[in-house]
Design a protein around this motif. Structure first.
Motif, PDB file in Angstrom:
ATOM      1  N   UNK A 149      50.590  46.118  39.015  1.00 46.73           N
ATOM      2  CA  UNK A 149      51.822  46.691  39.571  1.00 46.73           C
ATOM      3  C   UNK A 149      51.682  48.198  39.760  1.00 46.73           C
ATOM      4  N   UNK A 150      51.156  48.878  38.756  1.00 46.71           N
ATOM      5  CA  UNK A 150      51.021  50.338  38.850  1.00 46.71           C
ATOM      6  C   UNK A 150      50.017  50.717  39.936  1.00 46.71           C
ATOM      7  N   UNK A 151      48.919  49.957  40.031  1.00 45.50           N
ATOM      8  CA  UNK A 151      47.932  50.220  41.079  1.00 45.50           C
ATOM      9  C   UNK A 151      48.559  50.034  42.458  1.00 45.50           C
ATOM     10  N   UNK A 160      45.179  51.567  34.959  1.00 45.24           N
ATOM     11  CA  UNK A 160      44.570  51.248  33.658  1.00 45.24           C
ATOM     12  C   UNK A 160      45.061  52.194  32.564  1.00 45.24           C
ATOM     13  N   UNK A 161      45.169  53.458  32.896  1.00 48.38           N
ATOM     14  CA  UNK A 161      45.602  54.428  31.891  1.00 48.38           C
ATOM     15  C   UNK A 161      47.064  54.196  31.489  1.00 48.38           C
ATOM     16  N   UNK A 162      47.934  53.946  32.470  1.00 51.33           N
ATOM     17  CA  UNK A 162      49.344  53.797  32.172  1.00 51.33           C
ATOM     18  C   UNK A 162      49.717  52.432  31.606  1.00 51.33           C
ATOM     19  N   UNK A 163      48.857  51.445  31.792  1.00 52.85           N
ATOM     20  CA  UNK A 163      49.200  50.135  31.259  1.00 52.85           C
ATOM     21  C   UNK A 163      48.852  50.098  29.789  1.00 52.85           C
ATOM     22  N   UNK A 202      40.474  54.042  43.990  1.00 51.52           N
ATOM     23  CA  UNK A 202      39.851  54.316  42.690  1.00 51.52           C
ATOM     24  C   UNK A 202      40.799  55.088  41.773  1.00 51.52           C
ATOM     25  N   UNK A 203      41.500  56.071  42.324  1.00 51.33           N
ATOM     26  CA  UNK A 203      42.467  56.806  41.513  1.00 51.33           C
ATOM     27  C   UNK A 203      43.668  55.939  41.159  1.00 51.33           C
ATOM     28  N   UNK A 204      44.059  55.060  42.075  1.00 49.59           N
ATOM     29  CA  UNK A 204      45.169  54.146  41.779  1.00 49.59           C
ATOM     30  C   UNK A 204      44.803  53.201  40.653  1.00 49.59           C
ATOM     31  N   UNK A 205      43.595  52.677  40.713  1.00 46.18           N
ATOM     32  CA  UNK A 205      43.146  51.751  39.675  1.00 46.18           C
ATOM     33  C   UNK A 205      43.017  52.475  38.332  1.00 46.18           C
ATOM     34  N   UNK A 206      42.490  53.664  38.338  1.00 43.24           N
ATOM     35  CA  UNK A 206      42.357  54.446  37.114  1.00 43.24           C
ATOM     36  C   UNK A 206      43.732  54.751  36.517  1.00 43.24           C
ATOM     37  N   UNK A 207      44.681  55.117  37.370  1.00 40.17           N
ATOM     38  CA  UNK A 207      46.047  55.388  36.919  1.00 40.17           C
ATOM     39  C   UNK A 207      46.690  54.125  36.346  1.00 40.17           C
ATOM     40  N   UNK A 250      46.247  40.440  27.175  1.00 40.69           N
ATOM     41  CA  UNK A 250      45.449  40.787  28.344  1.00 40.69           C
ATOM     42  C   UNK A 250      46.156  40.426  29.647  1.00 40.69           C
ATOM     43  N   UNK A 251      46.943  39.356  29.639  1.00 40.37           N
ATOM     44  CA  UNK A 251      47.722  39.003  30.826  1.00 40.37           C
ATOM     45  C   UNK A 251      48.760  40.085  31.120  1.00 40.37           C
ATOM     46  N   UNK A 252      49.460  40.543  30.085  1.00 36.96           N
ATOM     47  CA  UNK A 252      50.450  41.600  30.269  1.00 36.96           C
ATOM     48  C   UNK A 252      49.797  42.880  30.778  1.00 36.96           C
ATOM     49  N   UNK A 253      48.662  43.258  30.203  1.00 40.29           N
ATOM     50  CA  UNK A 253      47.970  44.466  30.659  1.00 40.29           C
ATOM     51  C   UNK A 253      47.504  44.325  32.102  1.00 40.29           C
ATOM     52  N   UNK A 254      47.031  43.129  32.476  1.00 42.93           N
ATOM     53  CA  UNK A 254      46.599  42.904  33.859  1.00 42.93           C
ATOM     54  C   UNK A 254      47.767  43.031  34.830  1.00 42.93           C
ATOM     55  N   UNK A 255      48.895  42.438  34.483  1.00 44.81           N
ATOM     56  CA  UNK A 255      50.070  42.499  35.353  1.00 44.81           C
ATOM     57  C   UNK A 255      50.557  43.942  35.502  1.00 44.81           C
ATOM     58  N   UNK A 256      50.621  44.671  34.374  1.00 44.13           N
ATOM     59  CA  UNK A 256      51.066  46.063  34.439  1.00 44.13           C
ATOM     60  C   UNK A 256      50.108  46.912  35.266  1.00 44.13           C
TER      61      UNK A 256
END
Length: 95
Positions: free
Chosen positions: A72-74, A92-95, A85-90, A63-69
């Motif tokens: 960064x992507x957001x 989450x999807x890409x991580x 909202x689109x940045x956050x969705x992107x 979960x730490x790795x997913x949060x960091x990814x």
């Protein structure tokens, strides 16, 4: 030198020869089978007792790795001008 490393090095060396296309054509029918065999051997190498014994640590690290990814992507998406909202969705999807 292990058999696996030797086979990898032989493949790398053969890929650089003029017979590269012939080798690819010969191996093409067996590609799926060899890929499946690779993942089966990797799966057999997993130590289940080690994973169950350290379940909480593994979950925390995952979960730490997913949060960091995601963060960064957001941030990168926000930097390119995409709304939050689109940045956050992107992220989450890409991580």
């Amino acid at each position: 030198l292990s058999d696996t490393l030797g086979a990898f090095l032989a493949g790398v060396l053969l890929a650089e020869t003029k017979y590269r296309h012939q080798i690819e054509a010969d191996i093409a029918p067996f590609r799926g089978l060899l890929l499946g065999l690779f993942f089966i051997t990797v799966g057999f190498g997993i130590d289940i007792s080690l994973m169950t014994g350290n379940f909480l640590i593994i979950c925390f690290l995952l979960f730490t790795l997913l949060f960091i990814k995601t963060t960064i992507i957001t941030a990168l998406c926000r930097g390119f001008g995409i709304n939050f909202s689109n940045s956050q969705r992107t992220g989450l999807i890409l991580s």
